[in-house]
Scaffold this motif. Structure first.
Motif, PDB file in Angstrom:
ATOM      1  N   PHE A   6       1.871  11.411  19.450  1.00 53.22           N
ATOM      2  CA  PHE A   6       0.992  11.353  20.599  1.00 53.22           C
ATOM      3  C   PHE A   6       1.821  11.567  21.846  1.00 53.22           C
ATOM      4  N   SER A   7       1.318  12.300  22.791  1.00 50.93           N
ATOM      5  CA  SER A   7       2.059  12.552  24.022  1.00 50.93           C
ATOM      6  C   SER A   7       1.257  12.101  25.217  1.00 50.93           C
ATOM      7  N   LEU A   8       1.944  11.484  26.170  1.00 44.99           N
ATOM      8  CA  LEU A   8       1.312  11.131  27.437  1.00 44.99           C
ATOM      9  C   LEU A   8       1.397  12.270  28.440  1.00 44.99           C
ATOM     10  N   ASN A 206       0.382   1.169  22.441  1.00 44.11           N
ATOM     11  CA  ASN A 206       1.703   1.099  21.824  1.00 44.11           C
ATOM     12  C   ASN A 206       1.680  -0.097  20.876  1.00 44.11           C
ATOM     13  N   THR A 207       1.618   0.159  19.576  1.00 47.91           N
ATOM     14  CA  THR A 207       1.417  -0.934  18.621  1.00 47.91           C
ATOM     15  C   THR A 207       2.626  -1.859  18.506  1.00 47.91           C
ATOM     16  N   SER A 208       3.785  -1.436  18.997  1.00 48.27           N
ATOM     17  CA  SER A 208       4.960  -2.308  18.916  1.00 48.27           C
ATOM     18  C   SER A 208       4.900  -3.457  19.909  1.00 48.27           C
ATOM     19  N   SER A 218      -0.047   7.688  32.917  1.00 44.78           N
ATOM     20  CA  SER A 218       1.368   7.969  33.133  1.00 44.78           C
ATOM     21  C   SER A 218       2.304   7.025  32.404  1.00 44.78           C
ATOM     22  N   ALA A 219       1.825   5.858  31.945  1.00 41.98           N
ATOM     23  CA  ALA A 219       2.718   4.882  31.322  1.00 41.98           C
ATOM     24  C   ALA A 219       1.920   3.826  30.581  1.00 41.98           C
ATOM     25  N   TYR A 220       2.588   3.169  29.621  1.00 39.50           N
ATOM     26  CA  TYR A 220       2.029   1.981  28.988  1.00 39.50           C
ATOM     27  C   TYR A 220       2.298   0.781  29.892  1.00 39.50           C
ATOM     28  N   VAL A 221       1.312  -0.106  30.016  1.00 35.46           N
ATOM     29  CA  VAL A 221       1.449  -1.263  30.901  1.00 35.46           C
ATOM     30  C   VAL A 221       1.138  -2.538  30.143  1.00 35.46           C
ATOM     31  N   ALA A 222       1.801  -3.632  30.543  1.00 35.11           N
ATOM     32  CA  ALA A 222       1.676  -4.907  29.834  1.00 35.11           C
ATOM     33  C   ALA A 222       0.313  -5.550  30.021  1.00 35.11           C
ATOM     34  N   THR A 223      -0.270  -5.370  31.175  1.00 38.22           N
ATOM     35  CA  THR A 223      -1.591  -5.943  31.451  1.00 38.22           C
ATOM     36  C   THR A 223      -2.499  -4.859  32.002  1.00 38.22           C
ATOM     37  N   GLY A 224      -3.791  -5.067  31.833  1.00 44.39           N
ATOM     38  CA  GLY A 224      -4.737  -4.060  32.278  1.00 44.39           C
ATOM     39  C   GLY A 224      -4.685  -2.854  31.365  1.00 44.39           C
ATOM     40  N   GLY A 225      -4.625  -1.685  31.954  1.00 42.72           N
ATOM     41  CA  GLY A 225      -4.645  -0.475  31.144  1.00 42.72           C
ATOM     42  C   GLY A 225      -6.051  -0.144  30.685  1.00 42.72           C
ATOM     43  N   GLU A 250      -1.594 -10.324  21.842  1.00 38.92           N
ATOM     44  CA  GLU A 250      -2.501 -10.505  20.699  1.00 38.92           C
ATOM     45  C   GLU A 250      -2.650  -9.205  19.914  1.00 38.92           C
ATOM     46  N   ARG A 251      -2.695  -8.082  20.599  1.00 39.41           N
ATOM     47  CA  ARG A 251      -2.776  -6.795  19.888  1.00 39.41           C
ATOM     48  C   ARG A 251      -1.500  -6.544  19.093  1.00 39.41           C
ATOM     49  N   ARG A 252      -0.357  -6.909  19.658  1.00 41.14           N
ATOM     50  CA  ARG A 252       0.897  -6.734  18.931  1.00 41.14           C
ATOM     51  C   ARG A 252       0.877  -7.521  17.627  1.00 41.14           C
ATOM     52  N   VAL A 253       0.398  -8.748  17.650  1.00 43.68           N
ATOM     53  CA  VAL A 253       0.322  -9.578  16.449  1.00 43.68           C
ATOM     54  C   VAL A 253      -0.706  -9.009  15.470  1.00 43.68           C
TER      55      VAL A 253
END
Length: 495
Positions: A6-8, A206-208, A218-225, A250-253
């Motif tokens: 997948f590409s951003l 980002n499943t990790s 433009s980027a993966y973000v820790a909150t929101g998105g 929670e999604r990571r788990v």
């Protein structure tokens, strides 16, 4: 093993502030293939080839393209869209070793949100976005310099497969009849990868770490998105939450919650009636009771009836100089231990087929292949000379059975130690690859498989499904019930 890319690079937004569409009657999809291979390579490889399995091409390049066109036609017949789907296709040197290889990958090169006829605030893969909008959303947008910046799907396949150092001898089978034997069925592999590109992927997470792509793409973000349309249908049975309502943590788990993440889309849930009763292994020691064990049949070797006797279990002792359990021909002690029995062999170092063939040569009548990490396994590989059945079980099940074999020995006679007898059965109260409510499960092994976790059906599904993380020999080129659940999921997200 396959990976999904997948590409951003080109995540885009079209604000639906005004209606730009009229009512358009749905029509069968059209898929356009754009080759990016240089002269003499990939689709342009002039190496002579003999027609095989209904593929009448006379060069390797022609045969590769014929399979591509054949598979594209299958998707065209199953999808409706008024906008042509553009696929950039290439043959490249992908990661591989003598024992494993990335066969290929595919993904939506562009993603879109907030366009006419979309759910608000959701990312969509380009081909589906165009279908829903009724127009090609990239029209008029300059290429990003890559040469494929405005395509809907980008694919690449391993041009070195079968060469020395890259699964030597295991090439892509280019026939159209499914008779791949010990080779890799390119038609099924391509059908799978195009499924990813059409939308069988979580795309925006980002499943990790559980991060989502931000609103600008433009980027993966820790909150929101912004969530993808996939997240509307992902429900974690342990957390009792949809991914829409989870934090990144929670999604990571949830992405590593083995057998815990269900797909709730109505088309897929209805289609899950095709899943069979869960296959189970029963092991009977001289005393006591062992819990039933889930298993997955290997991709190679004979298929046993769902209810079958398997035989007495055995364990191996470590051999001097071995590279891994079962990876070398068995010594005299292990031959004596497994002759006429079913050894439990742990995963590691060499391929599953190598372990089973060594056990077969030693006189074993079957093999249980135990994972070396948490989670289920569906043993892959190929060897047409293997004539005994084998099955994947969890690490915990393997450890329990090995302990039971050791504990059973004192309950025999002077000449014959006590044994644990194994048999195959089914649990009619559970569907293989579904949760207790009959909802199909997504692939969430306890150790994250980058590019595979979450974006596939779980390996416990029976019959095997096209969008599991491995290509199984019994797949057909059908994408809908009563054979498969790929099309129902794509319909759930809007196709």
């Amino acid at each position: 093993m396959r990976t999904q890319s997948f590409s951003l690079t080109t995540a885009r937004t079209l604000l639906a502030t005004a209606s730009i569409l009229t009512c358009i009657a749905a029509q069968a999809a059209t898929i356009t293939i754009q080759s990016r291979d240089p002269v003499g390579e990939g689709f342009n490889d002039p190496t002579p080839a003999t027609p095989v399995g209904g593929n009448m091409g006379t060069t390797v390049g022609q045969q590769r393209y014929n399979v591509y066109r054949y598979v594209a036609d299958i998707w065209e017949r199953n999808l409706n869209s008024n906008v042509a789907i553009t696929v950039s296709a290439g043959w490249e040197a992908l990661t591989c070793t003598e024992t494993s290889a990335v066969l290929g990958s595919a993904g939506a090169w562009n993603i879109w949100r907030d366009f006419p006829n979309s759910k608000p605030n959701r990312w969509y893969p380009a081909a589906l976005a165009n279908k829903l909008a009724g127009v090609n959303l990239t029209d008029g947008t300059p290429d990003d310099g890559s040469g494929f910046g405005n395509v809907d799907i980008k694919t690449q396949f391993n041009v070195n497969l079968g060469q020395p150092g890259c699964l030597s001898g295991r090439t892509f089978y280019l026939g159209l009849d499914g008779n791949a034997g010990g080779q890799v069925n390119f038609a099924a592999t391509l059908l799978h990868e195009l499924g990813h590109g059409l939308g069988f992927s979580v795309i925006s997470v980002n499943t990790s770490n559980g991060y989502r792509i931000n609103a600008s793409g433009s980027a993966y973000v820790a909150t929101g998105g912004v969530p993808s349309v996939w997240e509307d249908f992902m429900y974690d049975n342990t957390a009792q939450k949809s991914w829409l309502n989870m934090t990144s943590a929670e999604r990571r788990v949830s992405a590593i919650n083995n057998l815990g993440l269900a797909w709730t889309g109505p088309n897929s849930v209805a289609g899950a009636s095709i899943l069979r009763s869960t296959p189970i292994l029963k092991a009977t020691p001289p005393t006591g009771v062992l819990p039933v064990i889930n298993y997955q049949a290997s991709a190679f070797g004979p298929v046993l009836p769902a209810v079958s006797s398997l035989g007495a279990l055995a364990t191996l002792t470590t051999q001097a100089g071995e590279t891994g359990p079962g990876c070398e021909p068995f010594n005299a002690a292990n031959i004596a231990a497994v002759r006429g029995k079913v050894p439990i062999i742990s995963r590691g170092t060499c391929g599953f087929a190598v372990k089973v063939k060594n056990a077969q040569n030693a006189g074993a009548v079957g093999v249980l292949l135990a994972n070396n990490v948490d989670g289920d396994i569906a043993p892959g590989g190929a060897d047409p000379t293997i004539t005994i059945p084998s099955f994947g079980i969890t690490q915990a099940a393997g450890d329990a059975l090995k302990a039971a074999v050791a504990a059973a020995k004192p309950y025999g006679t002077r000449s014959q130690p006590g044994v644990v007898i194994a048999s195959l059965s089914t649990d009619p109260t559970r569907k293989a690859g579904a949760d207790s409510l009959g909802r199909p499960l997504l692939y969430t092994p306890t150790q994250l498989a980058g590019g595979s976790s979450v974006s596939h059906w779980d390996v416990t599904a029976s019959p095997n499904l096209l969008m599991e993380p491995s290509i199984n020999a019994d797949l057909t080129l059908n994408v809908s019930p009563p054979y498969d659940l790929t099309l129902p999921l794509l319909k759930d997200i809007g196709w």
